[in-house]
Design an enzyme around this catalytic site. Structure first.
Site, short mmCIF file in Angstrom:
data_model
loop_
_atom_site.label_atom_id
_atom_site.label_comp_id
_atom_site.label_asym_id
_atom_site.label_seq_id
_atom_site.Cartn_x
_atom_site.Cartn_y
_atom_site.Cartn_z
N LYS A 52 0.85 -1.20 0.00
CA LYS A 52 0.00 0.00 0.00
C LYS A 52 0.88 1.26 0.00
CE LYS A 52 -3.85 -2.36 2.27
NZ LYS A 52 -4.70 -2.56 3.45
N GLN A 96 -4.49 -1.79 9.66
CA GLN A 96 -4.48 -3.08 8.98
C GLN A 96 -5.08 -4.17 9.87
OE1 GLN A 96 -3.68 -3.42 5.78
NE2 GLN A 96 -3.97 -5.63 5.76
N ASP A 119 -10.89 3.01 4.62
CA ASP A 119 -11.27 1.59 4.50
C ASP A 119 -12.79 1.42 4.43
OD1 ASP A 119 -9.23 -0.32 4.28
OD2 ASP A 119 -8.65 -0.09 6.38
N1 GUN Z 1 -7.07 -6.87 5.95
C1 GUN Z 1 -7.53 -7.53 4.86
N2 GUN Z 1 -8.11 -6.68 4.00
C2 GUN Z 1 -8.02 -5.45 4.56
C3 GUN Z 1 -8.45 -4.16 4.13
O1 GUN Z 1 -9.05 -3.95 3.07
N3 GUN Z 1 -8.17 -3.13 4.99
C4 GUN Z 1 -7.54 -3.33 6.17
N4 GUN Z 1 -7.33 -2.27 6.95
N5 GUN Z 1 -7.14 -4.52 6.59
C5 GUN Z 1 -7.38 -5.58 5.78
#
Ligand code: GUN
Length: 288
Positions: A52, A96, A119
């Site tokens: 990311k 995350q 998110d």
């Molecule tokens: N863990 C798996 N997918 C995601 C996501 O889209 N965002 C976040 N913050 N954690 C994740």
């Protein structure tokens, strides 16, 4: 059979996002900025977050990676989020997942300011999504919708079957597919669904988001289905340099010949999730 190439499409969209990012820099006097919070050192999470951050850099989006010990208390994590909420140079915040078991992810999601919630996990954004109101859409379903649109896969009147009801993918995916902007008829299947195959065999579009490698077999789908594989599980593989390979929820080799289109793993949904996140971050930078 068309291979839905998320990697190639994401590179193309990143060029547009870079343009938007530069424009926002001109308007705001600074680049858009994302804060990514990583608690602990789960190897998959470390890889996702690094990816990311790397993608932010490609689009000239500023970023901060905030690494915290997995012994951090929920209260301390909430204090960190409050700091980021108050920081006017931070446009978007993501924490995350998964988090260590002593931290409630719902409490964390609710603590992020809804206007920085890139998110889309805050209940306000989830509620707006279900009402069809403008909001931050969760990154993975957002990326999947962009991919379906790019490949001209029509949804109106089609039967979309989603396997998995997580707040991250399955549930918001089912809402977005059934929204008036998409008009699919949606069946949301999950771990307690009886006779799952009865539903999956009806699917014009099948979204597999249950996290079980190779779960969807050739006998579970009809010919001509579009298959979107959200699964990305690390399976030990001593023949690989890194010791593992990434495996989707779909038995790709046997399912692909039956499909009209299918996403590979890796290189399908994963890169599109990042597009969803980056595009939300630019939107968050626009809000002011
Ligand atoms: N863990 C798996 N997918 C995601 C996501 O889209 N965002 C976040 N913050 N954690 C994740």
């Amino acid at each position: 059979m068309i291979l839905l190439d998320g990697k190639k499409l994401s590179e193309k969209i990143k060029v547009q996002l870079l343009e938007q990012s530069r424009q926002l820099k001109n308007e705001n006097g600074r680049s858009p900025h994302l804060a990514a919070v990583l608690v602990g050192e789960n190897p998959a999470s470390v890889a996702y977050v690094n990816n990311k951050i790397r993608s932010c850099r490609q689009c000239e989006i500023g970023s901060a990676l905030i690494k915290l010990e997995d012994t951090i208390s929920e209260k301390e994590l909430l204090e960190e989020i409050d700091r980021l909420n108050a920081d006017e140079n931070t446009d978007g915040i993501l924490v995350q997942l998964p988090l260590p078991p002593h931290i409630n992810p719902d409490v964390i999601a609710s603590a992020i300011h809804p206007e920085k919630d890139v998110d889309g996990f805050h209940p306000l954004n989830a509620g707006k999504l279900s009402f069809g109101l403008p909001c931050f859409e969760p990154a993975t379903p957002k990326g999947i919708m962009l991919m379906l649109e790019h490949y001209n896969i029509s949804l109106s009147g089609k039967h979309a079957v989603v396997i998995g009801r997580s707040n991250i993918v399955g549930r918001p995916m089912s809402i977005m597919l059934s929204a008036a902007s998409a008009n699919a008829t949606v069946t949301l299947c999950h771990s307690r669904t009886s006779n799952l195959e009865e539903f999956t065999r009806q699917a014009d579009i099948l979204i597999a988001a249950l996290g079980k490698p190779g779960f969807v077999k050739a006998g579970m789908i009809k010919r001509g289905t579009v298959v979107i594989d959200v699964g990305i599980t690390r399976i030990e593989d001593p023949t690989r340099k890194n010791g593992y390979r990434l495996t989707g929820d779909v038995d790709f080799d046997n399912v692909a010949p039956l499909c009209s289109a299918i996403t590979p793993v890796p290189g399908g949904v994963g890169p599109m999730t990042i597009i969803g996140l980056l595009s939300n971050t630019l939107r968050a930078a626009e809000v002011k």
